[in-house]
Design an enzyme around this catalytic site. Structure first.
Site, short mmCIF file in Angstrom:
data_model
loop_
_atom_site.label_atom_id
_atom_site.label_comp_id
_atom_site.label_asym_id
_atom_site.label_seq_id
_atom_site.Cartn_x
_atom_site.Cartn_y
_atom_site.Cartn_z
N LEU A 14 0.83 -1.21 0.00
CA LEU A 14 0.00 0.00 0.00
C LEU A 14 0.86 1.26 0.00
O LEU A 14 0.55 2.23 -0.70
CB LEU A 14 -0.93 0.01 1.23
CG LEU A 14 -1.71 1.30 1.43
CD1 LEU A 14 -2.62 1.60 0.24
CD2 LEU A 14 -2.53 1.23 2.72
N ASP A 38 13.82 5.07 13.99
CA ASP A 38 13.50 3.96 14.90
C ASP A 38 12.03 4.09 15.28
O ASP A 38 11.65 5.02 16.00
CB ASP A 38 14.41 4.06 16.14
CG ASP A 38 14.12 2.95 17.15
OD1 ASP A 38 13.11 2.22 16.96
OD2 ASP A 38 14.88 2.85 18.13
N ALA A 62 2.99 -2.15 8.92
CA ALA A 62 2.36 -3.12 9.81
C ALA A 62 3.16 -4.42 9.79
O ALA A 62 3.93 -4.67 8.85
CB ALA A 62 0.92 -3.40 9.37
N ASP A 102 -9.68 -5.93 8.02
CA ASP A 102 -10.93 -6.69 8.18
C ASP A 102 -10.78 -7.81 9.21
O ASP A 102 -11.78 -8.32 9.71
CB ASP A 102 -11.36 -7.28 6.83
CG ASP A 102 -10.27 -8.13 6.17
OD1 ASP A 102 -9.07 -7.87 6.40
OD2 ASP A 102 -10.61 -9.07 5.43
N TYR A 125 -2.54 -11.34 14.73
CA TYR A 125 -2.50 -10.20 13.81
C TYR A 125 -3.73 -9.31 14.02
O TYR A 125 -3.61 -8.09 14.22
CB TYR A 125 -2.43 -10.71 12.37
CG TYR A 125 -2.65 -9.65 11.31
CD1 TYR A 125 -1.69 -8.69 11.03
CD2 TYR A 125 -3.85 -9.61 10.58
CE1 TYR A 125 -1.89 -7.72 10.05
CE2 TYR A 125 -4.05 -8.65 9.60
CZ TYR A 125 -3.08 -7.71 9.35
OH TYR A 125 -3.30 -6.74 8.38
N LYS A 129 -3.71 -5.53 15.61
CA LYS A 129 -4.17 -4.42 14.77
C LYS A 129 -5.32 -3.69 15.47
O LYS A 129 -5.38 -2.46 15.47
CB LYS A 129 -4.63 -4.93 13.39
CG LYS A 129 -3.52 -5.40 12.48
CD LYS A 129 -2.59 -4.29 11.98
CE LYS A 129 -3.29 -3.28 11.09
NZ LYS A 129 -2.35 -2.23 10.62
N TRP A 151 -7.62 -7.68 1.89
CA TRP A 151 -7.27 -8.50 0.72
C TRP A 151 -6.60 -7.68 -0.40
O TRP A 151 -7.10 -7.62 -1.52
CB TRP A 151 -8.52 -9.18 0.18
CG TRP A 151 -9.15 -10.21 1.06
CD1 TRP A 151 -9.19 -10.22 2.44
CD2 TRP A 151 -9.85 -11.38 0.65
NE1 TRP A 151 -9.88 -11.32 2.88
CE2 TRP A 151 -10.30 -12.05 1.81
CE3 TRP A 151 -10.15 -11.94 -0.59
CZ2 TRP A 151 -11.01 -13.24 1.75
CZ3 TRP A 151 -10.89 -13.11 -0.64
CH2 TRP A 151 -11.30 -13.76 0.52
N1 LIG Z 1 -2.11 -6.87 2.56
C1 LIG Z 1 -3.40 -7.08 2.87
O1 LIG Z 1 -4.07 -7.91 2.28
C2 LIG Z 1 -4.05 -6.25 3.96
C3 LIG Z 1 -5.36 -6.57 4.34
C4 LIG Z 1 -5.97 -5.81 5.33
C5 LIG Z 1 -5.31 -4.76 5.91
N2 LIG Z 1 -4.04 -4.47 5.55
C6 LIG Z 1 -3.35 -3.36 6.20
O2 LIG Z 1 -2.93 -2.45 5.23
C7 LIG Z 1 -1.72 -1.81 5.64
C8 LIG Z 1 -0.67 -1.95 4.57
O3 LIG Z 1 -0.43 -3.33 4.35
P1 LIG Z 1 0.52 -3.83 3.19
O4 LIG Z 1 -0.08 -5.04 2.61
O5 LIG Z 1 0.92 -2.70 2.33
O6 LIG Z 1 1.78 -4.31 4.05
P2 LIG Z 1 3.20 -4.80 3.53
O7 LIG Z 1 3.25 -4.82 2.05
O8 LIG Z 1 3.51 -6.04 4.29
O9 LIG Z 1 4.15 -3.62 3.99
C9 LIG Z 1 4.37 -3.39 5.33
C10 LIG Z 1 5.35 -2.27 5.45
O10 LIG Z 1 5.70 -2.17 6.84
C11 LIG Z 1 7.11 -2.19 6.93
N3 LIG Z 1 7.53 -2.77 8.19
C12 LIG Z 1 7.10 -3.90 8.76
N4 LIG Z 1 7.76 -4.13 9.90
C13 LIG Z 1 8.63 -3.10 10.04
C14 LIG Z 1 9.60 -2.77 11.01
N5 LIG Z 1 9.82 -3.54 12.08
N6 LIG Z 1 10.31 -1.64 10.85
C15 LIG Z 1 10.13 -0.86 9.76
N7 LIG Z 1 9.23 -1.13 8.79
C16 LIG Z 1 8.49 -2.25 8.95
C17 LIG Z 1 7.57 -3.03 5.76
O11 LIG Z 1 8.93 -2.78 5.52
P3 LIG Z 1 9.87 -3.96 4.92
O12 LIG Z 1 9.48 -4.10 3.48
O13 LIG Z 1 11.24 -3.39 5.10
O14 LIG Z 1 9.60 -5.17 5.72
C18 LIG Z 1 6.64 -2.50 4.67
O15 LIG Z 1 7.09 -1.28 4.17
C19 LIG Z 1 -1.36 -2.47 6.97
O16 LIG Z 1 -1.85 -1.67 8.01
C20 LIG Z 1 -2.11 -3.77 6.95
O17 LIG Z 1 -2.40 -4.22 8.26
C21 LIG Z 1 -3.38 -5.19 4.58
#
Ligand SMILES: NC(=O)c1ccc[n+]([C@@H]2O[C@H](COP(=O)([O-])OP(=O)(O)OC[C@H]3O[C@@H](n4cnc5c(N)ncnc54)[C@H](OP(=O)(O)O)[C@@H]3O)[C@@H](O)[C@H]2O)c1
Length: 281
Positions: A14, A38, A62, A102, A125, A129, A151
Site C-alpha cells: 500500500l 527507529d 504493519a 478486516d 495479527y 491491529k 485483501w
Molecule cells: N495486505 C493485505 O491484504 C491487507 C489486508 C488488510 C489490511 N491491511 C493493512 O494495510 C496496511 C498496509 O499493508 P501492506 O499489505 O501494504 O503491508 P506490507 O506490504 O507487508 O508492507 C508493510 C510495510 O511495513 C514495513 N515494516 C514492517 N515491519 C517493520 C519494522 N519492524 N520496521 C520498519 N518497517 C516495517 C515493511 O517494511 P519492509 O518491506 O522493510 O519489511 C513495509 O514497508 C497495513 O496496516 C495492513 O495491516 C493489509
C-alpha cells in the site's frame, strides 16, 4: 503544497501505491521505512515530524505476516500496537491516517461489516491491529482517521495475485480455499480513497475496499482467467488447507461511510483486478 509522511512508502504494498497517488496529486510525499527512523523511539518520531512539518501522516507500516504473528506475538504487538500509539503521540497537528484490517472481525456476520459493528479478532495479527486502533482512539487526537481495508493486491510487492499467477504457470491444477469470503482491493484504489479522506479532512473510522465480494478461490480463478492461463482452479475447504492463524469466514466491508464522506463509490474488484493485470503485462 501539502507534505505527507508515508510510513511504509518505500517497500510496502500500500505504501508504494500511496507514494504514486499522492505525488500525482501534487503532494510532497516522503517515504519512511526501515533505516529512516527507529519506529519505537518516541523522541526520534517527534524529531522526524518537527523536521518535515507534515500536514498529513499515513501509517501503512504493519506486521502483516498473519501466520507468523501467531509465533511472534510480541513483535506483532510492537509494530501493530505500540508503534501506532507512539506515532499518534508524535503526530502533533498533522492529520494521522492509520490503516487497519478486516481481520478485526470474527466473520460471523451475514451482511457487509459496518465500521461500527462489534469487533472480535480471531488471530494475533487481528488482535494487535485492533489494539493499535484502540490505542490511537484512546489518545483522543483531534485529527485521526482509521481506515480498515482488506485483501490487497497491486504492484511493487508479492501478494496473493502474484503468488497465484506464479503457481498457475507451474501447475495444471491449483486448489484454493472457497470458504473464506472477503473484499479484494486494489492498492491504487485504496490509496485514492485515503487521499480523498485526507483532502476532505474526514476524521473517524472508515472502511475502504473495492466493491463486490469473492472467496480466495473465486479471486484466484478470475486472476488465472484474465491472465489467459489454462490452469484449473479447484475449491477446497479451509479444513483441507490448515493455516497457523484463524481467518474470518466472511469479512466483506461496507463502504457507505467512505462514500458519504468523500463521494467515492468504489469500483468492483474484478474491474480493478483487470487493470492491475493489464499493467503487469
Ligand atoms: N495486505 C493485505 O491484504 C491487507 C489486508 C488488510 C489490511 N491491511 C493493512 O494495510 C496496511 C498496509 O499493508 P501492506 O499489505 O501494504 O503491508 P506490507 O506490504 O507487508 O508492507 C508493510 C510495510 O511495513 C514495513 N515494516 C514492517 N515491519 C517493520 C519494522 N519492524 N520496521 C520498519 N518497517 C516495517 C515493511 O517494511 P519492509 O518491506 O522493510 O519489511 C513495509 O514497508 C497495513 O496496516 C495492513 O495491516 C493489509
Amino acid at each position: 503544497m501539502t507534505t505527507a509522511l508515508v510510513f511504509g512508502g518505500r517497500t510496502g504494498l500500500l505504501g508504494q501505491a500511496l507514494m504514486r497517488v499522492l505525488s500525482r496529486a501534487g503532494w510532497q510525499a516522503i517515504p519512511i521505512g526501515r533505516g529512516d527512523v527507529d519506529l519505537l523511539n518516541l523522541e526520534a518520531l517527534h524529531q522526524l515530524v518537527a523536521q518535515t512539518q507534515p500536514q498529513v501522516i499515513v501509517n501503512a507500516i504493519a506486521y502483516t505476516a498473519v501466520d507468523r504473528a501467531e509465533d511472534e506475538p510480541q513483535e506483532a504487538w510492537r509494530i501493530n500496537t505500540l508503534f501506532p500509539r507512539l506515532l499518534g503521540r508524535a503526530a502533533g497537528d498533522a492529520h494521522l491516517l492509520h490503516v487497519s484490517t478486516d481481520y478485526v472481525f470474527d466473520g460471523r456476520a451475514t451482511r457487509p461489516y459496518l465500521p461500527t459493528d462489534p469487533v472480535n479478532p480471531q488471530s494475533v495479527y487481528g488482535r494487535t491491529k485492533l489494539e493499535g486502533e484502540q490505542e490511537l482512539l484512546r489518545l483522543g487526537l483531534p485529527r485521526l482517521t482509521i481506515v480498515r481495508t482488506a485483501w490487497l493486491f497491486g504492484p511493487g510487492r508479492t501478494n496473493f495475485i502474484t503468488r497465484i499467477l506464479e503457481l498457475a504457470q507451474q501447475r495444471p491444477v491449483l486448489t484454493v480455499v472457497h470458504d473464506q469470503v472477503g473484499s479484494p482491493t486494489f492498492t491504487q484504489d485504496l490509496a485514492a480513497a485515503l487521499l480523498a479522506l485526507a483532502k476532505v479532512r474526514a476524521f473517524g473510522l472508515f472502511h475502504a475496499v473495492n466493491a463486490g465480494q469473492a472467496s480466495w478461490c473465486e479471486l484466484a480463478e478470475e486472476a488465472v482467467r484474465l491472465a489467459g492461463l489454462p490452469t484449473v482452479v479447484q475449491p477446497i475447504s479451509s479444513k483441507d488447507y490448515p493455516q497457523r492463524a484463524k481467518r474470518p469466514a466472511y469479512s466483506v466491508l461496507d463502504t457507505a461511510a467512505l462514500t458519504a464522506a468523500t463521494g467515492i463509490t468504489p469500483r468492483s474488484w474484478a474491474i480493478a483486478l483487470r487493470e492491475y493485470l493489464r499493467s503487469l503485462r
